[in-house]
Enzyme design. Sequence first.
Site, mmCIF file in Angstrom:
data_model
loop_
_atom_site.group_PDB
_atom_site.id
_atom_site.type_symbol
_atom_site.label_atom_id
_atom_site.label_comp_id
_atom_site.label_asym_id
_atom_site.label_seq_id
_atom_site.Cartn_x
_atom_site.Cartn_y
_atom_site.Cartn_z
ATOM 1 N N ARG A 1 0.877 -0.660 -0.182
ATOM 2 C CA ARG A 1 0.217 -0.008 0.109
ATOM 3 C C ARG A 1 1.003 1.200 0.385
ATOM 4 N NH1 ARG A 1 -4.951 1.382 3.304
ATOM 5 N NH2 ARG A 1 -5.925 0.402 1.845
ATOM 6 N N HIS B 1 -7.378 1.188 -6.655
ATOM 7 C CA HIS B 1 -7.623 -0.277 -5.629
ATOM 8 C C HIS B 1 -8.578 -1.308 -5.741
ATOM 9 C CE1 HIS B 1 -7.614 -0.719 -1.521
ATOM 10 N NE2 HIS B 1 -8.672 -0.777 -0.706
ATOM 11 N N GLN C 1 -9.947 -4.253 -2.961
ATOM 12 C CA GLN C 1 -10.889 -3.561 -3.043
ATOM 13 C C GLN C 1 -13.152 -4.215 -3.926
ATOM 14 O OE1 GLN C 1 -12.414 -2.287 0.108
ATOM 15 N NE2 GLN C 1 -14.311 -2.548 -0.857
ATOM 16 N N ASP D 1 -17.411 6.547 -0.848
ATOM 17 C CA ASP D 1 -15.944 6.265 -0.634
ATOM 18 C C ASP D 1 -15.803 7.951 0.532
ATOM 19 O OD1 ASP D 1 -13.459 5.745 0.685
ATOM 20 O OD2 ASP D 1 -12.595 6.098 -1.575
ATOM 21 N N CYS E 1 -16.259 1.363 1.166
ATOM 22 C CA CYS E 1 -15.146 0.822 1.064
ATOM 23 C C CYS E 1 -14.662 0.344 2.119
ATOM 24 C CB CYS E 1 -14.107 0.811 -0.002
ATOM 25 S SG CYS E 1 -13.390 2.773 0.793
ATOM 26 N N ARG F 1 -13.056 -8.699 1.612
ATOM 27 C CA ARG F 1 -11.709 -8.574 1.277
ATOM 28 C C ARG F 1 -11.524 -10.208 1.381
ATOM 29 N NH1 ARG F 1 -10.144 -3.859 1.144
ATOM 30 N NH2 ARG F 1 -7.682 -4.158 0.861
HETATM 31 N N1 CP Z 1 -10.711 -0.646 2.942
HETATM 32 C C1 CP Z 1 -10.215 -0.477 2.999
HETATM 33 O O1 CP Z 1 -8.987 -0.972 2.040
HETATM 34 O O2 CP Z 1 -9.725 -0.768 4.109
HETATM 35 P P1 CP Z 1 -8.312 0.003 4.611
HETATM 36 O O3 CP Z 1 -8.117 0.817 4.318
HETATM 37 O O4 CP Z 1 -8.706 -0.422 6.711
HETATM 38 O O5 CP Z 1 -7.407 -1.165 4.412
HETATM 39 N N1 NVA Z 2 -10.018 6.667 -1.297
HETATM 40 C C1 NVA Z 2 -9.506 6.057 0.164
HETATM 41 C C2 NVA Z 2 -9.636 4.279 0.403
HETATM 42 C C3 NVA Z 2 -9.272 4.114 1.563
HETATM 43 C C4 NVA Z 2 -9.632 1.937 1.624
HETATM 44 C C5 NVA Z 2 -7.766 6.539 0.522
HETATM 45 O O1 NVA Z 2 -7.642 6.409 -0.233
HETATM 46 O O2 NVA Z 2 -8.060 7.228 1.096
#
Ligand code: CP
Ligand code: NVA
Length: 309
Positions: free
Chosen positions: A108, A135, A138, A226, A265, A293
């Site tokens: 990430r 993502h 997700q 989101d 998400c 997930r």
């Molecule tokens: N939806 C998602 O990716 O959650 P986290 O940021 O908790 O991993």
């Molecule tokens: N769009 C959000 C998703 C978090 C899972 C971010 O990037 O923070």
Amino acid sequence: MTRHFLNLSDAGGDAIAAMLNDAQDRKAKRKGWPKGAADADIPLAGHVLAMIFEKNSTRTRVSFDMAIRQLGGTSILLEAGAMQLGRGETVADTARVLSRYVDAIMIRTDDHSKIEELAHHAEVPVINGLTDLSHPCQIMADLLTVIEHGKALPGLEWAWLGDGNNVLHSIVEAAGLMKFNVRVGVPQGYDPDPSFADIARARGSQVLLTRDAMEAARGADVIVADTWISMGQAHAEEKLKAMMPYQVTEELMALAKPDAKFLHCLPAHRGEEVTEGVIDGPQSLIWDEAENRLHAQKSVLLWALGQLG
Ligand code: CP
Ligand code: NVA
């Protein structure tokens, strides 16, 4: 060829369908088992997944850890700040070294170019656990959730309300691959990267960009929201104000099909992108979505390691 999963197109529609089938099978087979018990066939016995986090996470971190365990493997959690990567070792050298120790890498990070560079230099699969651009894991979970709740993907109308962000990019990419349509309700100045819509349209999907939240929601099968402020973005009052007309409310849900589903998400901000009544209401699938997930990512790991598709 090493199989990387940086975006959904790296796998393609057929492999995604195979992963979604496998995820449903595996999920059904282990129903009621303790969560730490391995699947009967332990397909990734002896395999190790490195998980690198340059941003916060709850779901991605725990679901990938549990995914590799349930497949018979183990994980190593690497907080980027505690790695030499955090004090300037190059992404390329990190990729080369980790490839000598582990069987796959999930990361990430912020700039998508970093994950591309990691994949370029890695000799093992690299999986995108979220970048500023996309993502894909997700959306694998989202697709699984929608299918599980009785909706076949082709021809569905998905509506997105809010910011033109990473999660939206992967939904639009999925639309082209899995043959559904997306209506994107987003305020001026916060549009998504148009390249995802261009590709989805070239693959036969309809992608509508509108400033009218009601137009996006009307007749939709699935409504998705989101956070308005993604990780790494500045908290700006001006942005929150621009987003307010795109809040998913009971009134907006009422414009969708009667059996429409709501996805998010998570993490969520009740009272901003969605009302409490919607996210905690009967049309919301958020807890199944979060659970999925785990199930979807098991299949992504199997695909990346050449055991599926
Ligand atoms: N939806 C998602 O990716 O959650 P986290 O940021 O908790 O991993
Ligand atoms: N769009 C959000 C998703 C978090 C899972 C971010 O990037 O923070």
